[in-house]
Design an enzyme around this catalytic site. Sequence first.
Site, PDB file in Angstrom:
ATOM      1  N   HIS A 300       0.812  -1.223   0.000  1.00 18.76           N
ATOM      2  CA  HIS A 300       0.000   0.000   0.000  1.00 18.76           C
ATOM      3  C   HIS A 300       0.842   1.267   0.000  1.00 18.76           C
ATOM      4  O   HIS A 300       1.842   1.378   0.683  1.00 18.76           O
ATOM      5  CB  HIS A 300      -1.066  -0.012   1.087  1.00 18.76           C
ATOM      6  CG  HIS A 300      -0.589   0.086   2.496  1.00 18.76           C
ATOM      7  ND1 HIS A 300      -0.309   1.287   3.096  1.00 18.76           N
ATOM      8  CD2 HIS A 300      -0.378  -0.871   3.433  1.00 18.76           C
ATOM      9  CE1 HIS A 300       0.054   1.060   4.356  1.00 18.76           C
ATOM     10  NE2 HIS A 300       0.030  -0.233   4.587  1.00 18.76           N
ATOM     11  N   ASP A 312       6.101   0.850   6.558  1.00 20.77           N
ATOM     12  CA  ASP A 312       4.645   0.687   6.421  1.00 20.77           C
ATOM     13  C   ASP A 312       4.087   1.778   5.517  1.00 20.77           C
ATOM     14  O   ASP A 312       3.693   2.815   5.996  1.00 20.77           O
ATOM     15  CB  ASP A 312       3.983   0.720   7.797  1.00 20.77           C
ATOM     16  CG  ASP A 312       2.498   0.377   7.722  1.00 20.77           C
ATOM     17  OD1 ASP A 312       2.051  -0.113   6.671  1.00 20.77           O
ATOM     18  OD2 ASP A 312       1.791   0.617   8.714  1.00 20.77           O
ATOM     19  N   GLU A 346      -4.920   2.099   2.552  1.00 19.41           N
ATOM     20  CA  GLU A 346      -5.033   0.964   3.484  1.00 19.41           C
ATOM     21  C   GLU A 346      -5.246   1.455   4.910  1.00 19.41           C
ATOM     22  O   GLU A 346      -5.995   0.857   5.675  1.00 19.41           O
ATOM     23  CB  GLU A 346      -3.757   0.108   3.413  1.00 19.41           C
ATOM     24  CG  GLU A 346      -3.852  -1.206   4.179  1.00 19.41           C
ATOM     25  CD  GLU A 346      -3.470  -1.122   5.652  1.00 19.41           C
ATOM     26  OE1 GLU A 346      -3.765  -2.063   6.394  1.00 19.41           O
ATOM     27  OE2 GLU A 346      -2.891  -0.099   6.084  1.00 19.41           O
ATOM     28  N   GLU A 347      -4.562   2.566   5.258  1.00 21.35           N
ATOM     29  CA  GLU A 347      -4.482   2.936   6.675  1.00 21.35           C
ATOM     30  C   GLU A 347      -5.789   3.455   7.263  1.00 21.35           C
ATOM     31  O   GLU A 347      -6.083   3.202   8.426  1.00 21.35           O
ATOM     32  CB  GLU A 347      -3.385   3.991   6.882  1.00 21.35           C
ATOM     33  CG  GLU A 347      -1.986   3.496   6.567  1.00 21.35           C
ATOM     34  CD  GLU A 347      -1.483   2.447   7.537  1.00 21.35           C
ATOM     35  OE1 GLU A 347      -2.237   2.032   8.436  1.00 21.35           O
ATOM     36  OE2 GLU A 347      -0.319   2.026   7.381  1.00 21.35           O
ATOM     37  N   ASP A 374       2.941  -6.356   3.609  1.00 18.01           N
ATOM     38  CA  ASP A 374       2.614  -5.227   4.501  1.00 18.01           C
ATOM     39  C   ASP A 374       3.049  -5.504   5.938  1.00 18.01           C
ATOM     40  O   ASP A 374       2.343  -5.204   6.889  1.00 18.01           O
ATOM     41  CB  ASP A 374       1.102  -4.924   4.435  1.00 18.01           C
ATOM     42  CG  ASP A 374       0.738  -3.628   5.155  1.00 18.01           C
ATOM     43  OD1 ASP A 374       1.662  -2.834   5.459  1.00 18.01           O
ATOM     44  OD2 ASP A 374      -0.454  -3.415   5.422  1.00 18.01           O
ATOM     45  N   HIS A 446       3.754   3.108  12.486  1.00 16.41           N
ATOM     46  CA  HIS A 446       2.896   4.291  12.656  1.00 16.41           C
ATOM     47  C   HIS A 446       3.527   5.381  13.522  1.00 16.41           C
ATOM     48  O   HIS A 446       2.815   6.193  14.113  1.00 16.41           O
ATOM     49  CB  HIS A 446       1.523   3.908  13.248  1.00 16.41           C
ATOM     50  CG  HIS A 446       0.700   3.035  12.359  1.00 16.41           C
ATOM     51  ND1 HIS A 446      -0.598   2.687  12.654  1.00 16.41           N
ATOM     52  CD2 HIS A 446       0.987   2.440  11.169  1.00 16.41           C
ATOM     53  CE1 HIS A 446      -1.078   1.901  11.687  1.00 16.41           C
ATOM     54  NE2 HIS A 446      -0.128   1.732  10.779  1.00 16.41           N
TER      55      HIS A 446
END
Length: 485
Positions: A300, A312, A346-347, A374, A446
Site C-alpha cells: 500500500h 509501512d 489501506e491505513e 505489509d 505508525h
Amino acid sequence: MHARLIPIAAIVVAIASFGPPAVAQAPSMPPAPSMFSAATLAACAKIRDAALEDDYAYRRVADLADTIGPRLSGSPGAAAAVTYVQKQFQALGVTTRLQPIMVPHWVRGAEVAQLTAWPGQPQGLTQKVVVTALGSSPATPQTGIEAPVVVVPDFAALARLGQAGVAGKIVVFDEKFDVQLAHDGLAGQAYGNAVAYRGRGPAEASKLGAVAALVRSVGSADFRIAHAGQTNFRDAKPIPAGAVAAEDADKMARLSARGGGVRMRLILTPRTLPDAPSDNVIAEIPGREHPEQVVTIGGHLDAWDLGDGAIDDGAGVAIAMETAQLLAHLQMHPRRTIRVVAFMNEENGTRGGLGYADAEKAKPQNQVAAIEADTGASHPLGIVVNVSPAGERALRPLMSVLAPIGATAIRRVDDSPETDIGPLSELGVPTIGLMQDDRHYFDYHHTAADTLDKIVPREIAESSAVMAVVAYGLADADTTLPRVK
Ligand SMILES: [Zn+2]
C-alpha cells in the site's frame, strides 16, 4: 496488517521439516502430482537469484520515503507517490494504468497535552504528555478542553465505571502491548490484542459521555514515542481521540492510583475534509497462455504522516514493484498475468482494496491468487496463507525454491493475512502475505521513527525474492490453487 500468529517454534519446525516428501506416502502409491513443473521451479530459482543480486526494491523505497515522505490519503505526498510509481512502471516498459477511487481526507492539526493537576503537584507547574491524534478524530476547540482524567485498564473496567464515572472526563485506555509476546515471534497477536482499544475505545468512551479518549500507543517502542492509527466511531458521537506514549500512560496510571485526581488540558485540531479523488496504481505483465487469469500482488502506497512510511508500507510497494522489474529485465512471461497493484488508503479506509475487488467481482474466478507485502522489510521466513489445506500442501514444492534464504515456512490462517487483499478473499481468492521477522516491526509502526534507516538492503532483496518466486510460481503453475469459498 492483520493480527495473526507466527510462533517462532512453528517456523523452526516448518524450516526443519522442509524436504521431500512433505506428506508420507505408501510405497505403492504414486507421488501426488505437483502443480509446479520442473521448468517453472527452475524459472523461479533464476528469479530468486536475480532478486538477491538486485537493489531495485531498496532504491524504490528510498525514493518513496526520502523524496516524498508522508503519504496519508488525500495529501500531496499520496498524490506524488501515485505519479512516482506510475512513472517507474512506465520506465520498465510495462503496461500501467490508474484506477480512480475516492478516499477519506483527514488532516492532522495541533497536538498538545499537559497535566494541569495531580497529587503532589508543585504550584504553577504543568507536565507535558506526548500525544498524537488518531485518524478520524474530530477537533477540540482551538483553546482545548480541560477535564479530569480517568485511567482504565480495559473495556470491563470502563463498563464498571459506567456513565457516572466517565461523563465529562478524558478516558485513558491503558491496555499494554505485550512486548514479550512480540519478542517470542507473536507480534501480530500482540498487535491484534492491543489495537482493539485504538479501534473502538474512543467510541465506547463516547457512549458513556467522555469528552475525549486517549489510548496507550499500540506498539513496542521505548523512548516515549506516540503511535498513530485509525479509530472508528461508527454509531457513536465522535469525540477527540489520540494516542499517548506508553510512558505517559504509565505515569497517569500511577498518579491516578495515588488518589486526589489528575486533570489534563488537551488540544487536538485535526480536520476531516470532503473525500478526495485518488488512485490505485496498476501494472501488468500479461500472461502468455491465460492473460485473463491474474495473480494480483501489491503493497500500500499511503502511509501515516508522522514518519516517512518506509516500513509501512513503502517497503511493500517496492517489494511488489521488484517483481515487475525482474520479469521485465529477464524477459520472462508466465502463463498467467501478474498484476502489480500499489493500493491507496489501506491505513484509514481500505478504499483502494475495496475498489480493486469491486472491479473484479463480475469475474472473481479470474483472480487466481493475491499476495500483499505489509509487514515491513525484515528478513523473510516464508508466507502466511489463507488457502485450503490442499492448497497449502500444493505450495510446498514452490517454497523449496526459497530454502537458500531460509524462507520456506508456510503458516495457514483463517482470514486474509493482509488488509488490501481482504476484499478479494471475500470473493474466494486464495490470499497470501509475507512472513517476516516482525519482532521489532511494532517498535516503529505508525511512528515518527518509520524511516528508511530501518531497512537493510539485503533483507528487502530477500523479501522481494519471496514475492517474485511465489507470484511467478502461481502464475506459471499447471493448475490454480483451490478457491477458499
Ligand atoms: Zn501497512
